[in-house]
Design a protein around this motif. Structure first.
Motif, PDB file in Angstrom:
ATOM      1  N   SER B   2       0.827  -1.063  -0.065  1.00  0.00           N
ATOM      2  CA  SER B   2       0.064   0.054   0.211  1.00  0.00           C
ATOM      3  C   SER B   2       0.775   1.262  -0.142  1.00  0.00           C
ATOM      4  O   SER B   2       2.042   1.145  -0.036  1.00  0.00           O
ATOM      5  N   THR B   4       0.649   5.234   1.305  1.00  0.00           N
ATOM      6  CA  THR B   4      -0.587   6.285   1.998  1.00  0.00           C
ATOM      7  C   THR B   4      -0.284   7.829   1.259  1.00  0.00           C
ATOM      8  O   THR B   4      -1.123   8.429   1.508  1.00  0.00           O
ATOM      9  N   GLU B 107      -4.100  -8.479   4.610  1.00  0.00           N
ATOM     10  CA  GLU B 107      -4.225  -6.989   4.617  1.00  0.00           C
ATOM     11  C   GLU B 107      -4.614  -6.411   6.027  1.00  0.00           C
ATOM     12  O   GLU B 107      -4.028  -5.569   6.698  1.00  0.00           O
ATOM     13  N   LEU B 108      -5.720  -7.147   6.621  1.00  0.00           N
ATOM     14  CA  LEU B 108      -6.097  -6.776   7.488  1.00  0.00           C
ATOM     15  C   LEU B 108      -4.943  -6.795   8.904  1.00  0.00           C
ATOM     16  O   LEU B 108      -5.050  -5.971   9.676  1.00  0.00           O
ATOM     17  N   PHE B 109      -4.585  -7.942   8.928  1.00  0.00           N
ATOM     18  CA  PHE B 109      -3.461  -7.863  10.050  1.00  0.00           C
ATOM     19  C   PHE B 109      -2.054  -7.411   9.750  1.00  0.00           C
ATOM     20  O   PHE B 109      -1.283  -7.389  10.367  1.00  0.00           O
ATOM     21  N   GLY B 110      -2.212  -6.641   8.598  1.00  0.00           N
ATOM     22  CA  GLY B 110      -0.974  -5.588   8.225  1.00  0.00           C
ATOM     23  C   GLY B 110       0.263  -6.382   7.596  1.00  0.00           C
ATOM     24  O   GLY B 110       1.461  -6.017   7.592  1.00  0.00           O
ATOM     25  N   PHE B 111      -0.356  -7.736   7.024  1.00  0.00           N
ATOM     26  CA  PHE B 111       1.146  -8.497   6.362  1.00  0.00           C
ATOM     27  C   PHE B 111       0.972  -7.898   4.926  1.00  0.00           C
ATOM     28  O   PHE B 111       0.010  -7.448   4.376  1.00  0.00           O
ATOM     29  N   LYS B 112       2.057  -8.432   4.140  1.00  0.00           N
ATOM     30  CA  LYS B 112       2.059  -8.114   2.776  1.00  0.00           C
ATOM     31  C   LYS B 112       0.915  -8.936   2.080  1.00  0.00           C
ATOM     32  O   LYS B 112       0.700  -9.883   2.268  1.00  0.00           O
ATOM     33  N   GLY B 177     -16.818  -4.130  12.557  1.00  0.00           N
ATOM     34  CA  GLY B 177     -15.811  -4.369  11.631  1.00  0.00           C
ATOM     35  C   GLY B 177     -15.704  -3.260  10.264  1.00  0.00           C
ATOM     36  O   GLY B 177     -14.766  -2.821  10.184  1.00  0.00           O
ATOM     37  N   TYR B 180     -13.988  -0.263  11.752  1.00  0.00           N
ATOM     38  CA  TYR B 180     -12.838  -0.090  11.902  1.00  0.00           C
ATOM     39  C   TYR B 180     -12.127  -0.058  10.733  1.00  0.00           C
ATOM     40  O   TYR B 180     -11.184   0.665  10.446  1.00  0.00           O
ATOM     41  N   ILE B 184      -9.776   3.439  11.167  1.00  0.00           N
ATOM     42  CA  ILE B 184      -8.709   2.791  11.844  1.00  0.00           C
ATOM     43  C   ILE B 184      -7.619   2.149  10.921  1.00  0.00           C
ATOM     44  O   ILE B 184      -6.507   2.816  10.685  1.00  0.00           O
ATOM     45  N   HIS B 185      -8.201   1.408  10.090  1.00  0.00           N
ATOM     46  CA  HIS B 185      -7.478   0.627   9.283  1.00  0.00           C
ATOM     47  C   HIS B 185      -6.781   1.399   7.918  1.00  0.00           C
ATOM     48  O   HIS B 185      -7.627   1.860   7.358  1.00  0.00           O
ATOM     49  N   LYS B 186      -5.576   1.769   8.019  1.00  0.00           N
ATOM     50  CA  LYS B 186      -5.065   2.951   6.982  1.00  0.00           C
ATOM     51  C   LYS B 186      -5.282   2.584   5.594  1.00  0.00           C
ATOM     52  O   LYS B 186      -5.549   3.424   4.915  1.00  0.00           O
ATOM     53  N   ASN B 187      -5.308   1.212   5.169  1.00  0.00           N
ATOM     54  CA  ASN B 187      -5.327   0.943   3.641  1.00  0.00           C
ATOM     55  C   ASN B 187      -6.769   1.475   3.089  1.00  0.00           C
ATOM     56  O   ASN B 187      -6.816   1.553   2.014  1.00  0.00           O
TER      57      ASN B 187
END
Ligand code: SF4
Ligand code: SF4
Ligand code: SF4
Lengths: 275, 235
Positions: B2, B4, B107-112, B177, B180, B184-187
């Motif tokens: 991603s 920003t 993506e949700l948990f911040g992985f590639k 959800g 969120y 909050i979730h930046k992507n």
């Protein structure tokens, strides 16, 4: 504390309605003028301000004879009370005597109890506060808990002049009911003790001369299945789900912070971190 | 992956009808939630005084209940085309929608993760829509017998309480959800400003809703970002 039962032997009742008057009187309940019911009966059912109604039933027995049946009707004080189950404020509660009572301070007048009582007993009464704003509270027979606490018997029981009503320990009253049933079986072949299992038994039990339906009572009342599904499953699971969703989000938030470093804009770092 | 930082080029994603309908839906849902909480669990009884007592809470709940029913009509009347596209997309499921979920979890948990090409609504939004439609039907449908118990048989009223509870439980889980992801979730965050202003950054739109973006480019509605990039590189 031992549990107490109000025992009503309808075959001894002569329909004098003294119990109704005593109840109104002791509990300071306002009069409720009613439309003519088409019979001697005063009210169609118990109401929020009439906790005790004497029902008069013209019944044709199996031999074709007319029988005039009476029944003192009020709250059954179920052992497994639907009204207690569904009340969101714990306003409906069990007393030490095994009866069911409303805590008016806690009641918010939602009417959940009204919708779920299998006997249509509890009702909402409307009041006005000082500012003229209307509010509602559930009301029903209290088993005269204020009298019980003082060692007295319920007003209706004390007043009954034919001894159709008695009040005592569970054991004693059940014994009395059984004995009475054997005495009247010859005269009333359909006679029975009404102490329905579907609500765990009640604390107002009846010796009925005829089948329950003749008295306008449900044959097999029970705590509504919907109330069980709602209160024992849906709501607890709902609360858990609320918790679980929040936890998953916290988890997602934390792992984002831990693993997704590269996505971070530099401006967010301020001056704090130098790699 | 991603990114920003966006070039500042914006494209129109949501119509006015959608923006209003979404806002009415969000505000009324939240208000219904707050006014119902003290009746749902005693932990929230402290809300009663705030809401004007149980009577106040109930009155507000009913006012917002009416508001909660309107968004469908607002969107349908103001933007029938967008509404119909939504309906069509909800019933169209392809392989890319399933793929979306495996990547989305990463993506949700911040992985590639990699972007799976999506149309106007991605598979997650479609699931969100479907569950929200189902729960709205449950909640609104059961609300009537609860509000007008005299008009319905007792058993219907009693089961309405169950349906209202189940609907509420599901809806709040989905909504939490949904919020969120947007806030909050930046992507996914540009979607949040998008749903308020109607506009989103062009790069983000292209990354997240590639098929839709390319369609619009073809129609000449959106700038072709690849062309711009190439130009920049060349300069
Ligand atoms: S008869 Fe109705 S009001 Fe009385 S205890 Fe049973 S459920 Fe409650
Ligand atoms: S009306 Fe009162 S007693 Fe009845 S369920 Fe609601 S809060 Fe409880
Ligand atoms: S027990 Fe008391 S409150 Fe209940 S019916 Fe008798 S007199 Fe009325």
């Amino acid at each position: 504390m031992a549990e107490y039962i109000k025992y009503v032997d309808v075959t001894k009742c002569d329909g004098c309605r003294a119990c109704m008057v005593a109840c109104k009187n002791w509990n300071d309940l306002p009069a409720e003028p009613e439309e003519f019911q088409g019979s001697v009966q005063s009210h169609a059912n118990v109401t929020a301000n009439t906790w005790n109604v004497l029902s008069f039933i013209e019944h044709e027995d199996s031999k074709g004879n007319l029988d005039y049946l009476f029944r003192h009707s009020s709250c059954f004080h179920c052992t497994d009370a639907a009204c207690v189950k569904v009340c969101p404020e714990e306003a409906m509660h069990y007393t030490d005597f095994g009866s069911v009572n409303v805590d008016s301070d806690k009641c918010v007048g939602c009417g959940y109890c009204v919708q779920n009582c299998p006997f249509d007993v509890v009702q909402l009464a409307t009041y006005k506060d000082k500012n003229g704003k209307e509010y509602k509270k559930a009301q029903k027979c209290t088993m005269c808990v204020d009298r019980l606490e003082e060692g007295m018997q319920p007003a209706c029981v004390t007043t009954c002049h034919t001894d159709a009503m008695e009040f005592g320990t569970q054991e004693e009253m059940l014994k009395k009911a059984k004995k009475r049933l054997s005495e009247i079986k010859d005269k009333y072949p359909n006679a029975m003790i009404y102490n329905p299992e579907g609500v765990g038994g009640t604390h107002t039990i009846y010796v009925l001369a005829e089948k329950p339906s003749v008295y306008g009572l449900p044959e097999k009342p029970k705590v509504p299945t919907s109330a069980v599904v709602w209160k024992d499953y849906a709501q607890p699971i709902g609360k858990m789900m609320l918790g679980a969703t929040s936890m998953a989000l916290v988890g997602a938030f934390v792992s984002n912070k831990l693993f997704n470093k590269e996505g971070k804009g530099h401006e967010e770092d301020g001056g704090g971190s130098h790699e | 992956m991603s990114n920003t930082q966006y070039s500042g080029v914006k494209v129109k994603r949501f119509s006015m009808g959608f923006v209003i309908a979404h806002a009415v839906n969000a505000i009324s849902f939240f208000a219904l939630y707050i006014t119902a909480l003290p009746m749902y669990t005693e932990w929230f009884d402290w809300l009663y005084p705030v809401l004007g007592g149980p009577e106040g809470a109930r009155l507000l709940h009913r006012i917002f209940a009416i508001a909660f029913v309107t968004p469908t009509f607002i969107w349908l009347i103001m933007d029938p085309k967008g509404f119909l596209r939504w309906g069509k997309e909800l019933v169209t499921w392809k392989k890319r929608d399933i793929q979306f979920f495996t990547e989305f979890v990463k993506e949700l948990f911040g992985f590639k993760f990699k972007h799976v090409k999506q149309t106007f609504f991605n598979a997650g939004e479609k699931i969100n829509s479907l569950i929200q439609i189902a729960t709205a039907i449950l909640i609104i449908g059961s609300g009537f017998p609860m509000w007008f118990p005299d008009l319905f048989p007792k058993a219907v009223v009693q089961w309405a309480y169950v349906a209202h509870n189940v609907g509420f439980g599901l809806a709040i889980a989905v909504v939490v959800g949904h919020i969120y992801l947007s806030v909050i979730h930046k992507n996914s965050r540009p979607g949040y400003t998008g749903v308020i202003t109607g506009d989103v950054p062009a790069e983000w739109a292209k990354d997240h809703y590639t098929e839709w973006y390319e369609e619009e480019v073809e129609k000449g509605n959106f700038p072709d970002l690849d062309k711009n990039k190439n130009k920049k590189k060349g300069a």
